[in-house]
Design a protein around this motif. Sequence first.
Motif, PDB file in Angstrom:
ATOM      1  N   PHE A   1      -5.982   7.607  -8.056  1.00  0.00           N
ATOM      2  CA  PHE A   1      -5.002   6.519  -8.496  1.00  0.00           C
ATOM      3  C   PHE A   1      -5.175   5.259  -7.552  1.00  0.00           C
ATOM      4  O   PHE A   1      -5.219   4.133  -7.816  1.00  0.00           O
ATOM      5  N   MET A   2      -5.342   5.556  -6.196  1.00  0.00           N
ATOM      6  CA  MET A   2      -5.363   4.343  -5.170  1.00  0.00           C
ATOM      7  C   MET A   2      -6.766   3.694  -5.495  1.00  0.00           C
ATOM      8  O   MET A   2      -6.740   2.278  -5.309  1.00  0.00           O
ATOM      9  N   LYS A   3      -7.757   4.496  -5.803  1.00  0.00           N
ATOM     10  CA  LYS A   3      -9.118   3.497  -5.830  1.00  0.00           C
ATOM     11  C   LYS A   3      -8.762   2.505  -7.093  1.00  0.00           C
ATOM     12  O   LYS A   3      -9.310   1.730  -7.130  1.00  0.00           O
ATOM     13  N   GLU A   4      -8.246   3.060  -8.179  1.00  0.00           N
ATOM     14  CA  GLU A   4      -8.167   2.224  -9.487  1.00  0.00           C
ATOM     15  C   GLU A   4      -7.289   1.372  -9.306  1.00  0.00           C
ATOM     16  O   GLU A   4      -7.433   0.042 -10.189  1.00  0.00           O
TER      17      GLU A   4
ATOM     18  N   ALA B   1       0.997  -1.168  -0.007  1.00  0.00           N
ATOM     19  CA  ALA B   1      -0.067  -0.046  -0.127  1.00  0.00           C
ATOM     20  C   ALA B   1       0.889   1.474   0.079  1.00  0.00           C
ATOM     21  O   ALA B   1       0.463   2.169  -0.442  1.00  0.00           O
ATOM     22  N   GLN B   2       1.902   1.139   1.003  1.00  0.00           N
ATOM     23  CA  GLN B   2       2.839   2.362   0.757  1.00  0.00           C
ATOM     24  C   GLN B   2       3.470   2.774  -0.694  1.00  0.00           C
ATOM     25  O   GLN B   2       3.827   3.811  -0.841  1.00  0.00           O
ATOM     26  N   ALA B   3       3.923   1.526  -1.417  1.00  0.00           N
ATOM     27  CA  ALA B   3       4.517   1.627  -2.572  1.00  0.00           C
ATOM     28  C   ALA B   3       3.629   2.056  -3.574  1.00  0.00           C
ATOM     29  O   ALA B   3       3.971   2.935  -4.390  1.00  0.00           O
ATOM     30  N   LEU B   4       2.323   1.667  -3.624  1.00  0.00           N
ATOM     31  CA  LEU B   4       1.327   2.105  -4.360  1.00  0.00           C
ATOM     32  C   LEU B   4       1.103   3.711  -4.108  1.00  0.00           C
ATOM     33  O   LEU B   4       1.055   4.327  -4.963  1.00  0.00           O
ATOM     34  N   LEU B   5       0.998   4.106  -3.146  1.00  0.00           N
ATOM     35  CA  LEU B   5       0.927   5.472  -2.666  1.00  0.00           C
ATOM     36  C   LEU B   5       2.127   6.301  -3.171  1.00  0.00           C
ATOM     37  O   LEU B   5       1.931   7.208  -3.627  1.00  0.00           O
ATOM     38  N   GLN B   6       3.374   5.816  -2.989  1.00  0.00           N
ATOM     39  CA  GLN B   6       4.459   6.417  -3.553  1.00  0.00           C
ATOM     40  C   GLN B   6       4.416   6.625  -5.164  1.00  0.00           C
ATOM     41  O   GLN B   6       4.848   7.479  -5.834  1.00  0.00           O
TER      42      GLN B   6
END
Length: 169
Positions: free
Chosen positions: A164-167, A107-112
């Motif tokens: 982006f996070m939802k997608e 999740a942190q990697a996706l946030l970045q």
Amino acid sequence: MDMTEKRKLFESIVPQYSEKLYWAIRRIVLCHDDANDVLQNVFIKVWSGSDDVQARSTLATWLYRFDVYEALDVLRRKRNVASLDISDNISVANSLEADQYFDGDRAQALLQEAIASLPDVQRVVFNLRYYDEMKYSEISQLLDTSEGALKASYHIAVKKITAFMKEHQ
């Protein structure tokens, strides 16, 4: 400022600000090696510009100014050399997870990755406000931009990151 005063100032700045500056850079350039290079360049500029600390700026603002502009210069040079567009590079999250210096989860990697997909200015504003908890007035002084423009950039960045996070869930 004589050499002794300059050395004392520098020796107090490095340990006090190294980690904060490193992480501010790292959130912009993403790569540990690039962040270390930028931090070294920042401290070289600090050493050569320590006579120019302006009374109207706090020391932290003065340091972050070097920090942000140097990190953005690295991004621009990399884009010019490699002609990379972050939207074409879907491996930001994967490369972060493989990075021995990254201690986050997926999740942190996706946030970045979401943050990396932002235009440079939005990314910088988001990072300074969200991670460094800077006030808009401080960011305004740092980037020579109005507080209203910064608030708009931050709001747009949050919307883009959320989408982006939802997608990608």
